[in-house]
Design an enzyme around this catalytic site. Sequence first.
Site, PDB file in Angstrom:
ATOM      1  N   LYS A 111       0.825  -1.217   0.000  1.00  0.00           N
ATOM      2  CA  LYS A 111       0.000   0.000   0.000  1.00  0.00           C
ATOM      3  C   LYS A 111       0.854   1.259   0.000  1.00  0.00           C
ATOM      4  CE  LYS A 111      -4.434  -1.547   1.626  1.00  0.00           C
ATOM      5  NZ  LYS A 111      -5.532  -1.421   2.563  1.00  0.00           N
ATOM      6  N   LYS A 194      -4.766  -8.780  -6.938  1.00  0.00           N
ATOM      7  CA  LYS A 194      -5.983  -9.012  -6.159  1.00  0.00           C
ATOM      8  C   LYS A 194      -7.115  -8.109  -6.644  1.00  0.00           C
ATOM      9  CE  LYS A 194      -6.376  -7.194  -2.095  1.00  0.00           C
ATOM     10  NZ  LYS A 194      -6.384  -6.745  -0.699  1.00  0.00           N
ATOM     11  N   LYS A 197     -11.378  -3.012  -3.998  1.00  0.00           N
ATOM     12  CA  LYS A 197     -12.312  -1.901  -4.127  1.00  0.00           C
ATOM     13  C   LYS A 197     -11.584  -0.594  -4.388  1.00  0.00           C
ATOM     14  CE  LYS A 197     -13.670  -2.692   0.660  1.00  0.00           C
ATOM     15  NZ  LYS A 197     -12.467  -2.736   1.484  1.00  0.00           N
TER      16      LYS A 197
HETATM   17  P1  TYM Z   1     -10.798  -5.207   3.456  1.00  0.00           P
HETATM   18  O1  TYM Z   1     -11.762  -4.110   3.677  1.00  0.00           O
HETATM   19  O2  TYM Z   1      -9.665  -4.965   2.508  1.00  0.00           O
HETATM   20  O3  TYM Z   1     -11.534  -6.511   2.957  1.00  0.00           O
HETATM   21  C1  TYM Z   1     -12.603  -7.106   3.691  1.00  0.00           C
HETATM   22  C2  TYM Z   1     -12.496  -8.613   3.614  1.00  0.00           C
HETATM   23  O4  TYM Z   1     -12.509  -9.067   2.269  1.00  0.00           O
HETATM   24  C3  TYM Z   1     -11.385  -9.896   2.018  1.00  0.00           C
HETATM   25  N1  TYM Z   1     -10.947  -9.669   0.630  1.00  0.00           N
HETATM   26  C4  TYM Z   1     -10.776 -10.632  -0.285  1.00  0.00           C
HETATM   27  N2  TYM Z   1     -10.917 -11.972  -0.214  1.00  0.00           N
HETATM   28  C5  TYM Z   1     -10.658 -12.685  -1.346  1.00  0.00           C
HETATM   29  N3  TYM Z   1     -10.286 -12.116  -2.518  1.00  0.00           N
HETATM   30  C6  TYM Z   1     -10.130 -10.779  -2.623  1.00  0.00           C
HETATM   31  N4  TYM Z   1      -9.771 -10.210  -3.772  1.00  0.00           N
HETATM   32  C7  TYM Z   1     -10.379  -9.970  -1.472  1.00  0.00           C
HETATM   33  N5  TYM Z   1     -10.325  -8.633  -1.228  1.00  0.00           N
HETATM   34  C8  TYM Z   1     -10.672  -8.473   0.059  1.00  0.00           C
HETATM   35  C9  TYM Z   1     -10.328  -9.423   2.994  1.00  0.00           C
HETATM   36  O5  TYM Z   1      -9.351 -10.414   3.234  1.00  0.00           O
HETATM   37  C10 TYM Z   1     -11.165  -9.128   4.210  1.00  0.00           C
HETATM   38  O6  TYM Z   1     -11.411 -10.293   4.948  1.00  0.00           O
HETATM   39  N6  TYM Z   1      -7.787  -5.126   7.458  1.00  0.00           N
HETATM   40  C11 TYM Z   1      -9.065  -5.589   6.953  1.00  0.00           C
HETATM   41  C12 TYM Z   1     -10.238  -5.098   7.766  1.00  0.00           C
HETATM   42  C13 TYM Z   1     -10.161  -5.334   9.242  1.00  0.00           C
HETATM   43  C14 TYM Z   1     -10.344  -6.585   9.907  1.00  0.00           C
HETATM   44  C15 TYM Z   1     -10.245  -6.280  11.298  1.00  0.00           C
HETATM   45  C16 TYM Z   1     -10.535  -7.885   9.473  1.00  0.00           C
HETATM   46  C17 TYM Z   1      -9.989  -4.397  10.193  1.00  0.00           C
HETATM   47  N7  TYM Z   1     -10.049  -4.956  11.435  1.00  0.00           N
HETATM   48  C18 TYM Z   1     -10.356  -7.273  12.252  1.00  0.00           C
HETATM   49  C19 TYM Z   1     -10.651  -8.897  10.450  1.00  0.00           C
HETATM   50  C20 TYM Z   1     -10.553  -8.576  11.826  1.00  0.00           C
HETATM   51  C21 TYM Z   1      -9.246  -5.099   5.532  1.00  0.00           C
HETATM   52  O7  TYM Z   1      -8.620  -4.160   5.106  1.00  0.00           O
HETATM   53  O8  TYM Z   1     -10.213  -5.731   4.857  1.00  0.00           O
END
Ligand code: TYM
Length: 331
Positions: A111, A194, A197
């Site tokens: 990032k 990947k 969004k």
């Molecule tokens: P975020 O917002 O990027 O994504 C949310 C969830 O979607 C999954 N994900 C994917 N899985 C498969 N293929 C993809 N292309 C893909 N893109 C996203 C992510 O792995 C995630 O599970 N850091 C986290 C948010 C967070 C969190 C937490 C998660 C904050 N606190 C505590 C678990 C526990 C994040 O940026 O997710």
Amino acid sequence: MHRVLSGIQPSGIPTLGNYLGAIRNWVALQDTHDCLFCVVNLHAITGFQDPALLRANTLEMAATLLACGIDPARSVLFVQSAVSAHARLAWIFNCIARLGWLNRMTQFKDKAGRDRESASAGLYVYPNLMAADIHTYHATRVPVGDDQRQHVELANDIAEKFNHDYGVDFFPRVEPLILPEAARIMSLRDGTRKMSKSDPSDQSRINLTDDADAIALKIRRARTDPAPLPHDAAGLADRPEARNLVAIYAAITGAEVAHVLAEHGGHGFGAFKEALAERLVSRLAPVAAETRRLLADTAHLEQTLRQGAARADALAEPIVAEAERIVGFLS
Ligand code: TYM
């Protein structure tokens, strides 16, 4: 019963990757676990967000989660900033985690890109806040996509060091729950990146709010190679775009990859893409319609989130107050 916690950033419209990798698992886990799900706006501002857009995206994310099947009567659904315990525990964890640990985080490297000097300090300590989200509730199961595995491991390192430094057995170990067949859904334009969004190209992803025409067009235009679909999974090696479309098809229909290839192997991508688009539309169109319906009554949506935050706060407060007492803060 294990407690589940997971989060999603309101930094854009949720994608098919979020749905297949995480959200559909959250929905299923509600039947067997005590679940908390949060829209992580503190994480979102580690990169600048326009305030009006952040507010709108936070509501839209919550509406989409409800539309996908998160049930606020069974699960606690809330916005991270509404429960101050997360930020308090995150500060303690900033003082537990070592710089060397954070330096190994691959997501920070991705990032921050080449210009690390101008990344926010928040982006650097982002995994400590994520560990705080989990440990604030003594959650032990974390359903995520594969890209979050390293962060969940760090949450264990932090818990272990806290327990060790203070001579307590306070924070439990946590386990990531990762769906193997959809651990990493890739971009429709580049099978080695990947689906995200925050990708500047809207053609790279399916948004959960896309209508039937947009879904069909994006799938039709998805990058592929000229060879027909193989007859077995081994034939997908070195064909990242083909592998990705087959993985999406398998995940959305609940079928095995072998089964999908038994049906479509030997055919060109034209017919396969049409079948895939049809499956996606029939699954996602009701989600988009329900999201729109929920967004038409923001007062009700905000009320649902306030109730979720009150429930989360009641669970968080005694745990984080105890962590503060262990550290030596006056109560
Ligand atoms: P975020 O917002 O990027 O994504 C949310 C969830 O979607 C999954 N994900 C994917 N899985 C498969 N293929 C993809 N292309 C893909 N893109 C996203 C992510 O792995 C995630 O599970 N850091 C986290 C948010 C967070 C969190 C937490 C998660 C904050 N606190 C505590 C678990 C526990 C994040 O940026 O997710």
